[in-house]
Design an enzyme around this catalytic site. Sequence first.
Site, PDB file in Angstrom:
ATOM      1  N   LYS A   1     -27.126   0.391 -62.093  1.00 37.81           N
ATOM      2  CA  LYS A   1     -25.940   1.260 -62.069  1.00 37.81           C
ATOM      3  C   LYS A   1     -26.108   2.439 -63.050  1.00 37.81           C
ATOM      4  CE  LYS A   1     -23.592  -1.027 -58.923  1.00 37.81           C
ATOM      5  NZ  LYS A   1     -23.359  -0.478 -57.588  1.00 37.81           N
TER       6      LYS A   1
ATOM      7  N   THR B   1     -13.452  -9.562 -55.327  1.00 38.31           N
ATOM      8  CA  THR B   1     -14.241  -9.536 -54.087  1.00 38.31           C
ATOM      9  C   THR B   1     -15.259 -10.674 -54.117  1.00 38.31           C
ATOM     10  OG1 THR B   1     -15.957  -8.131 -55.028  1.00 38.31           O
ATOM     11  CG2 THR B   1     -14.083  -7.004 -53.975  1.00 38.31           C
TER      12      THR B   1
ATOM     13  N   ASN C   1     -21.291   2.803 -51.154  1.00 38.69           N
ATOM     14  CA  ASN C   1     -20.594   1.636 -51.705  1.00 38.69           C
ATOM     15  C   ASN C   1     -21.454   0.367 -51.721  1.00 38.69           C
ATOM     16  OD1 ASN C   1     -17.922  -0.053 -52.112  1.00 38.69           O
ATOM     17  ND2 ASN C   1     -18.964  -0.925 -50.333  1.00 38.69           N
TER      18      ASN C   1
ATOM     19  N   TYR D   1     -28.758  -5.573 -62.558  1.00 43.20           N
ATOM     20  CA  TYR D   1     -27.566  -4.940 -61.980  1.00 43.20           C
ATOM     21  C   TYR D   1     -27.097  -3.784 -62.883  1.00 43.20           C
ATOM     22  CZ  TYR D   1     -22.790  -4.369 -60.238  1.00 43.20           C
ATOM     23  OH  TYR D   1     -21.616  -3.848 -59.721  1.00 43.20           O
TER      24      TYR D   1
ATOM     25  N   ASP E   1     -28.461  -0.631 -42.569  1.00 43.93           N
ATOM     26  CA  ASP E   1     -29.009  -1.364 -43.716  1.00 43.93           C
ATOM     27  C   ASP E   1     -29.690  -0.313 -44.591  1.00 43.93           C
ATOM     28  OD1 ASP E   1     -30.633  -2.725 -45.517  1.00 43.93           O
ATOM     29  OD2 ASP E   1     -31.118  -4.328 -44.105  1.00 43.93           O
TER      30      ASP E   1
HETATM   31  P1  NAI Z   1     -19.159  -7.213 -51.863  1.00 43.26           P
HETATM   32  O1  NAI Z   1     -20.308  -8.109 -52.161  1.00 43.26           O
HETATM   33  O2  NAI Z   1     -17.907  -7.812 -51.306  1.00 43.26           O
HETATM   34  O3  NAI Z   1     -19.598  -6.022 -50.912  1.00 43.26           O
HETATM   35  C1  NAI Z   1     -20.854  -5.413 -50.979  1.00 43.26           C
HETATM   36  C2  NAI Z   1     -21.200  -4.929 -49.593  1.00 43.26           C
HETATM   37  O4  NAI Z   1     -22.484  -4.298 -49.618  1.00 43.26           O
HETATM   38  C3  NAI Z   1     -21.280  -6.071 -48.563  1.00 43.26           C
HETATM   39  O5  NAI Z   1     -20.570  -5.699 -47.397  1.00 43.26           O
HETATM   40  C4  NAI Z   1     -22.772  -6.180 -48.283  1.00 43.26           C
HETATM   41  O6  NAI Z   1     -23.061  -6.634 -46.982  1.00 43.26           O
HETATM   42  C5  NAI Z   1     -23.182  -4.725 -48.480  1.00 43.26           C
HETATM   43  N1  NAI Z   1     -24.623  -4.590 -48.626  1.00 43.26           N
HETATM   44  C6  NAI Z   1     -25.456  -5.264 -49.454  1.00 43.26           C
HETATM   45  N2  NAI Z   1     -26.717  -4.893 -49.219  1.00 43.26           N
HETATM   46  C7  NAI Z   1     -26.683  -3.953 -48.242  1.00 43.26           C
HETATM   47  C8  NAI Z   1     -27.671  -3.209 -47.562  1.00 43.26           C
HETATM   48  N3  NAI Z   1     -28.976  -3.363 -47.821  1.00 43.26           N
HETATM   49  N4  NAI Z   1     -27.270  -2.324 -46.626  1.00 43.26           N
HETATM   50  C9  NAI Z   1     -25.982  -2.179 -46.328  1.00 43.26           C
HETATM   51  N5  NAI Z   1     -24.989  -2.866 -46.914  1.00 43.26           N
HETATM   52  C10 NAI Z   1     -25.356  -3.753 -47.864  1.00 43.26           C
HETATM   53  O7  NAI Z   1     -18.862  -6.485 -53.241  1.00 43.26           O
HETATM   54  P2  NAI Z   1     -17.784  -5.387 -53.696  1.00 43.26           P
HETATM   55  O8  NAI Z   1     -17.183  -5.917 -54.936  1.00 43.26           O
HETATM   56  O9  NAI Z   1     -16.925  -4.965 -52.576  1.00 43.26           O
HETATM   57  O10 NAI Z   1     -18.770  -4.218 -54.140  1.00 43.26           O
HETATM   58  C11 NAI Z   1     -18.758  -2.891 -53.624  1.00 43.26           C
HETATM   59  C12 NAI Z   1     -19.427  -1.992 -54.636  1.00 43.26           C
HETATM   60  O11 NAI Z   1     -18.645  -1.960 -55.848  1.00 43.26           O
HETATM   61  C13 NAI Z   1     -20.834  -2.443 -55.075  1.00 43.26           C
HETATM   62  O12 NAI Z   1     -21.676  -1.317 -55.197  1.00 43.26           O
HETATM   63  C14 NAI Z   1     -20.590  -3.065 -56.443  1.00 43.26           C
HETATM   64  O13 NAI Z   1     -21.736  -3.044 -57.258  1.00 43.26           O
HETATM   65  C15 NAI Z   1     -19.475  -2.168 -56.965  1.00 43.26           C
HETATM   66  N6  NAI Z   1     -18.691  -2.747 -58.056  1.00 43.26           N
HETATM   67  C16 NAI Z   1     -17.886  -3.842 -57.834  1.00 43.26           C
HETATM   68  C17 NAI Z   1     -17.121  -4.353 -58.860  1.00 43.26           C
HETATM   69  C18 NAI Z   1     -16.210  -5.519 -58.662  1.00 43.26           C
HETATM   70  O14 NAI Z   1     -15.550  -5.945 -59.639  1.00 43.26           O
HETATM   71  N7  NAI Z   1     -16.079  -6.078 -57.453  1.00 43.26           N
HETATM   72  C19 NAI Z   1     -17.155  -3.768 -60.220  1.00 43.26           C
HETATM   73  C20 NAI Z   1     -18.024  -2.622 -60.346  1.00 43.26           C
HETATM   74  C21 NAI Z   1     -18.745  -2.138 -59.286  1.00 43.26           C
END
Ligand code: NAI
Length: 249
Positions: A172, A203, A89, A168, A62
């Site tokens: 970033k 996602t 990530n 958010y 975490d």
């Molecule tokens: P998601 O919500 O499916 O995955 C995010 C992950 O981060 C989850 O597995 C969650 O449990 C984990 N997480 C959250 N807080 C945490 C913590 N304190 N410690 C450890 N893990 C933690 O979202 P997604 O889309 O896969 O996002 C991945 C990255 O991509 C993020 O940084 C997001 O901001 C970025 N992003 C996503 C976009 C999209 O269109 N999906 C666009 C631009 C950036």
Amino acid sequence: MNSSPRIALVTGATRGIGLETVRQLAEAGVHTLLAGRNRDKAVEAALKLQADGLPVEAIALDVTDATSIAEAAKTIEDRHGRLDILVNNAGIGLDDAQLGTAGQSLDTWRTTFETNVFGLIAITQALLPLLHKSAAGRIVNVSSLLGSLSQHQDPASFIYDFKGIPAYNVSKSAVNAWTVHLAHALKDAGIKVNTIHPGYVRTDMNKAGDEQKGELEVADGARTSVRLALIDDAGPTGGYFYLDEVLPW
Ligand code: NAI
């Protein structure tokens, strides 16, 4: 020359872009640590990839918990003695767009920054000693196009009017600024640090009820992280990318 496989860690990797980043790195032959806040979920996700024959290992992490960070760093040191690739990530988006740019609570701002910025910096600091032991350390910070200040100021940009989730977006922008600072600090250490936009990806982050938004499937959403994680010594540092494109800060 050390011929053992490279060791990578991907945070927030139990689902979405992180999980797919683990899969693609492992498919490229990198021994990849799948880090998740929830140990059971991390183990479950890692077992599925192991069943496909991929070199994946679960680890509990975490990024907002100092004890969890210290334990993860110790585990990696004990098991592997070094880290070659860190993909930051993990990320959250908590803004309520209905509340507008000026209306988000300070609690929303603080909680968002706790994960997206301070957590990212904390895990990076904890793992830097192990990255220094790599022959070619790589750090990929998963940001967003929504962190681009120049795009936010350009009325021609499609994100110009996308200011309803400021905590958010600004988190970033902070990740981008941190990337520039850290890349400079590490420029003579052989550790390359870049920040990326994964694309608008289908996602959980882009899910509202039953409605799934996004333009890319996760396989494409992970491509930019993987590309920057695997750059060779001639690759960039201190850059901001989407696929092969250089993004404006
Ligand atoms: P998601 O919500 O499916 O995955 C995010 C992950 O981060 C989850 O597995 C969650 O449990 C984990 N997480 C959250 N807080 C945490 C913590 N304190 N410690 C450890 N893990 C933690 O979202 P997604 O889309 O896969 O996002 C991945 C990255 O991509 C993020 O940084 C997001 O901001 C970025 N992003 C996503 C976009 C999209 O269109 N999906 C666009 C631009 C950036």
